[in-house]
Design an enzyme around this catalytic site. Structure first.
Site, PDB file in Angstrom:
ATOM      1  N   LYS A 102       0.866  -1.186   0.000  1.00  0.00           N
ATOM      2  CA  LYS A 102       0.000   0.000   0.000  1.00  0.00           C
ATOM      3  C   LYS A 102       0.900   1.232   0.000  1.00  0.00           C
ATOM      4  CE  LYS A 102      -3.013   2.875   2.676  1.00  0.00           C
ATOM      5  NZ  LYS A 102      -3.382   3.261   4.038  1.00  0.00           N
ATOM      6  N   GLY A 163      -7.747   9.321  10.419  1.00  0.00           N
ATOM      7  CA  GLY A 163      -7.982   9.374  11.855  1.00  0.00           C
ATOM      8  C   GLY A 163      -9.035  10.366  12.295  1.00  0.00           C
ATOM      9  N   ALA A 189      -9.385   5.841   5.022  1.00  0.00           N
ATOM     10  CA  ALA A 189      -9.276   7.004   5.919  1.00  0.00           C
ATOM     11  C   ALA A 189     -10.592   7.758   6.056  1.00  0.00           C
ATOM     12  CB  ALA A 189      -8.188   7.982   5.471  1.00  0.00           C
ATOM     13  N   GLY A 190     -10.909   8.112   7.288  1.00  0.00           N
ATOM     14  CA  GLY A 190     -12.045   8.967   7.569  1.00  0.00           C
ATOM     15  C   GLY A 190     -13.251   8.284   8.171  1.00  0.00           C
ATOM     16  N   ASN A 211      -8.392   1.710  10.468  1.00  0.00           N
ATOM     17  CA  ASN A 211      -7.595   1.368  11.640  1.00  0.00           C
ATOM     18  C   ASN A 211      -8.091   2.134  12.859  1.00  0.00           C
ATOM     19  OD1 ASN A 211      -4.066   1.581  12.575  1.00  0.00           O
ATOM     20  ND2 ASN A 211      -5.693   0.410  13.461  1.00  0.00           N
ATOM     21  N   THR A 212      -8.009   3.466  12.802  1.00  0.00           N
ATOM     22  CA  THR A 212      -8.336   4.300  13.966  1.00  0.00           C
ATOM     23  C   THR A 212      -9.749   4.060  14.473  1.00  0.00           C
ATOM     24  OG1 THR A 212      -6.834   5.993  13.118  1.00  0.00           O
ATOM     25  CG2 THR A 212      -8.350   6.655  14.861  1.00  0.00           C
TER      26      THR A 212
END
Length: 260
Positions: A102, A163, A189-190, A211-212
């Protein structure tokens, strides 16, 4: 019912949820949340995680073995194409010739938005170097198409800053990217909660990487389960086809044409 698989770089996956390995409290929680998510592709930040380059530190591969998961080394923390390319080559060396990576080349430490110019250049180098590149980018349909044409095996536009948990900020751009793509499009993301994941999948995304949203939840393992279910529900809703939005009511049991 026809089998609905995600295919990346010629390999078939049943889960459309990809998860990261950072920000958990410990290795045990990382393992438990990963298992609860049902993810088959696991991304690992090579610059921040140990997969064998530090012999005296816990090794992620002990809890996430390559025999069970497809590892997706990423270039998180790289701000130049040189660093990103070097990191991918290190991952290939550590993982015995592993090709799937990635790519992310960041342009700003505060927002973690991608530097798209450097990303395009790095993608071209890595594709020519025989990597299978999944690439993090902004939600610009033009850039997304250029990355596909370079040869990236998947394009991963952000939904919002990394995040942030803000959810899908510009669904129309994401939709435009999806409708013009010939490779898998995965939101990266987001995403903040399960409804964000469902919306992304209802738009027609092929998958989501997060992830976050899981690791920083009050109960990461439970959130991982919620995200697994949301991605599945969103995908099923997309395939089923939603009813059109209307400004007025439409009775479930209409009386038109009845004899009473």
């Amino acid at each position: 019912m026809k089998k609905d698989s995600l295919i990346i770089a010629g390999k078939e996956y049943q889960s459309r949820l990809l998860t990261g390995t950072g920000k958990y409290t410990d290795m045990e929680q990382t393992q438990q949340a990963t298992e609860a998510s049902g993810a088959e592709i696991i991304t690992i930040a090579i610059r921040r995680s140990n997969i064998g380059q530090h012999a005296d530190e816990p090794n992620l591969l002990d809890i996430l073995p390559p025999e069970k998961y497809t590892l997706l080394p990423n270039t998180a923390g790289c701000y130049t194409l040189e660093d990103a390319v070097r990191t991918c080559r290190l991952a290939r060396e550590l993982l015995d010739g592993h090709k799937l990576v990635k790519l992310e080349v960041l342009g700003n430490e505060k927002t973690l938005f991608p530097d798209v110019i450097e990303t395009l250049k790095a993608a071209e180098i890595l594709v020519k170097d025989n990597f299978d590149v999944m690439v993090y980018t902004n939600d610009d349909p033009i850039i997304a198409k250029q990355l596909e044409e370079i040869g990236c095996v998947a394009v991963m536009p952000l939904a919002a800053p990394i995040g942030s948990g803000l959810g899908i900020r510009n669904p129309y751009n994401i939709l435009e990217i999806i409708e013009n793509a010939n490779v898998p499009i995965l939101v990266d993301a987001g995403v903040g909660t399960a409804s964000d994941a469902a919306i992304a999948m209802e738009l027609g995304c092929d998958g989501i990487l997060m992830n976050t949203a899981i690791a920083n939840a009050q109960n990461p393992v439970l959130m991982a389960t919620a995200m697994k279910n949301a991605v599945l529900a969103g995908r099923q809703a997309f395939l089923a086809g939603r009813i059109p939005r209307k400004r007025y009511a439409s009775a479930s049991s209409p009386i038109d044409g009845s004899f009473v």
